[in-house]
Design an enzyme around this catalytic site. Structure first.
Site, PDB file in Angstrom:
ATOM      1  N   HIS A  89       0.869  -1.362  -0.038  1.00 46.32           N
ATOM      2  CA  HIS A  89       0.063   0.091   0.038  1.00 46.32           C
ATOM      3  C   HIS A  89       0.949   1.222   0.105  1.00 46.32           C
ATOM      4  CE1 HIS A  89      -2.827   2.964   1.324  1.00 46.32           C
ATOM      5  NE2 HIS A  89      -3.777   2.277   1.366  1.00 46.32           N
ATOM      6  N   HIS A 102      -7.601  -0.079  -4.470  1.00 46.07           N
ATOM      7  CA  HIS A 102      -8.468   0.614  -3.300  1.00 46.07           C
ATOM      8  C   HIS A 102      -8.840   1.896  -4.305  1.00 46.07           C
ATOM      9  CE1 HIS A 102      -6.437  -0.602   0.722  1.00 46.07           C
ATOM     10  NE2 HIS A 102      -6.976  -1.585   0.146  1.00 46.07           N
ATOM     11  N   ASP A 134     -12.855   2.551  -1.533  1.00 44.24           N
ATOM     12  CA  ASP A 134     -12.085   3.000  -0.534  1.00 44.24           C
ATOM     13  C   ASP A 134     -12.834   3.711   0.356  1.00 44.24           C
ATOM     14  OD1 ASP A 134     -10.292   2.900   1.172  1.00 44.24           O
ATOM     15  OD2 ASP A 134      -8.769   3.791   0.079  1.00 44.24           O
ATOM     16  N   HIS A 135     -12.432   4.657   1.559  1.00 42.96           N
ATOM     17  CA  HIS A 135     -13.002   5.663   2.451  1.00 42.96           C
ATOM     18  C   HIS A 135     -14.180   6.248   1.898  1.00 42.96           C
ATOM     19  CE1 HIS A 135      -8.919   6.182   3.835  1.00 42.96           C
ATOM     20  NE2 HIS A 135      -8.990   4.972   4.099  1.00 42.96           N
TER      21      HIS A 135
HETATM   22  C1  DNO Z   1      -6.624   3.096   5.288  1.00 42.72           C
HETATM   23  C2  DNO Z   1      -6.186   1.490   4.809  1.00 42.72           C
HETATM   24  C3  DNO Z   1      -4.611   1.274   5.164  1.00 42.72           C
HETATM   25  C4  DNO Z   1      -4.242  -0.138   4.532  1.00 42.72           C
HETATM   26  C5  DNO Z   1      -2.853  -0.359   5.119  1.00 42.72           C
HETATM   27  C6  DNO Z   1      -2.371  -1.491   4.294  1.00 42.72           C
HETATM   28  O1  DNO Z   1      -7.658   3.160   5.501  1.00 42.72           O
HETATM   29  O2  DNO Z   1      -6.260   1.724   3.423  1.00 42.72           O
HETATM   30  O3  DNO Z   1      -4.682   1.114   6.401  1.00 42.72           O
HETATM   31  O4  DNO Z   1      -5.113  -0.951   4.760  1.00 42.72           O
HETATM   32  O5  DNO Z   1      -2.099   0.646   4.917  1.00 42.72           O
HETATM   33  O6  DNO Z   1      -1.068  -2.130   5.411  1.00 42.72           O
END
Ligand code: DNO
Length: 359
Positions: free
Chosen positions: A208, A275, A320-321
């Protein structure tokens, strides 16, 4: 593409597997054992319990996230070998239960970082994760840890495990003598130990990116551009050494052309998963996480999905978020509603791109 959704486990998430199953096009989850500290072995029993829940809901579990790397490995301390051994055991255990991709990061000390977890978006009254380097400049690392904990509404946050941040000052002090090249050397040492294990058991490691995509608090950070990733990929040449292409993390740095980066690594078969989210720049090193819609942010989601379609169409994706909308109360970034809208939008783009290509 396989559409997935991050799920924190039974009793640890406001979103249920039933709700996830009802989002159109969902094939499975990107899982996490939220309670595990970096460096600990993820036991077979713990993994089985999680995976069984997911399967019972009619969903797949082929990607696991946040298998966090112990700080001693990143710092290259003599104790790293025992943590690397634990990491290899976790990889083998995950593979036994059908995991194909493991998402991790090599960011010193802090995983993703924001100066506000719930900043009002004045245009529509929703709340989103927000970053402003000026605000960060007024805070010490300890302030940001306290603030993030306070604003997380009691939810655990991925990458913000208490154990890891407990000895913050000592850790930060140690990093003062670690350069980017030292960090790369420590990363290479780690990859040389784990990638052969992944190759044996059919697992892809997906790194990531740094989030935000530049250095913070003077810490060395080595994963936020195409050339950074070229170096990471070159450290150990194997399809098991790949990227978690997070559009929002890379997109926080305006120098990154996300569709071009996807094409570059997609063509090399080095994208383990994606993501997908959008971001709105509000100034220099100042941004908020917008809705997924291209016109709400600065990333072109159509071009992003077209690059995926052209170069890595079978990959795993998750919205993602999301923003906090419709009065939802949930883990910051990880509510149901806005992420479900994001998934629906990505599915729409995908259908359009597929049909255009078949004509
Ligand atoms: C945040 C995530 C990250 C991700 C980590 C993987 O919201 O996308 O915490 O999962 O960095 O290690």
């Amino acid at each position: 593409m396989k559409m997935t959704f991050r799920w924190y486990g039974e009793g640890r998430d406001t979103v249920s597997l039933k709700q996830i199953r009802q989002i159109p096009g969902m094939s499975g989850v990107m899982g996490v054992l939220d309670e595990k500290a970096a460096g600990e072995v993820w036991t077979e029993e713990e993994i089985k319990t999680y995976v069984d829940h997911v399967h019972a809901a009619g969903l797949e579990c082929e990607v696991i996230e946040s298998v966090n790397v112990h700080e001693d490995i990143k710092m290259g301390l003599p104790s790293r070998d025992k943590y690397i051994e634990n990491y290899c055991t976790t990889i083998r255990n995950l593979a036994k239960y059908g995991i194909k991709v493991i998402v991790y990061n090599f960011m010193p000390v802090f995983d993703w970082l924001r100066t506000d977890l719930a900043r009002l978006i004045p245009e529509d009254g929703s709340f989103s994760l927000y970053f402003d380097e000026k605000e960060l400049g007024e805070m010490t690392p300890l302030d940001i840890v306290r603030e993030t904990e306070k604003k997380s509404s009691g939810f655990s946050l991925p990458g913000w495990e208490k154990e890891r941040l407990a000895d913050l000052e000592t850790t930060l002090k140690r990093y003062e003598s670690i350069s980017k090249d030292d960090l790369r050397a420590n990363y290479k040492y780690f990859l040389e130990a784990i990638i052969p294990v992944c190759e044996q058991c059919g697992v892809v490691m997906a790194c990531h990116p740094d989030d935000p995509g530049w250095s913070i608090f003077g810490l060395p950070r080595i994963a936020h551009s195409q050339s950074d990733y070229d170096q990471i990929i070159a450290m150990y040449d194997s399809p098991s050494n790949a990227i978690c292409l997070c559009t929002g993390s890379l997109g926080s740095n305006r120098e990154n052309d996300i569709p071009a980066i996807i094409r570059h690594f997609g063509e090399k078969n080095r994208i383990g998963c994606l993501h997908v989210r959008n971001i709105k720049h509000l100034g220099h090193h100042k941004f908020r996480e917008s809705s997924h819609l291209s016109s709400d942010g600065d990333l072109d989601l159509f071009e992003i999905m077209r690059a995926v379609y052209d170069t890595c169409p079978d990959t795993y994706i998750r919205p993602d978020h999301g923003r906090m909308i419709w009065d939802e109360e949930a883990r910051p970034g990880y509510g149901l509603y806005d992420r479900a809208l994001g998934a629906a939008y990505i599915n729409g783009l995908w259908e359009a791109i597929s049909k255009m290509n078949k004509k």
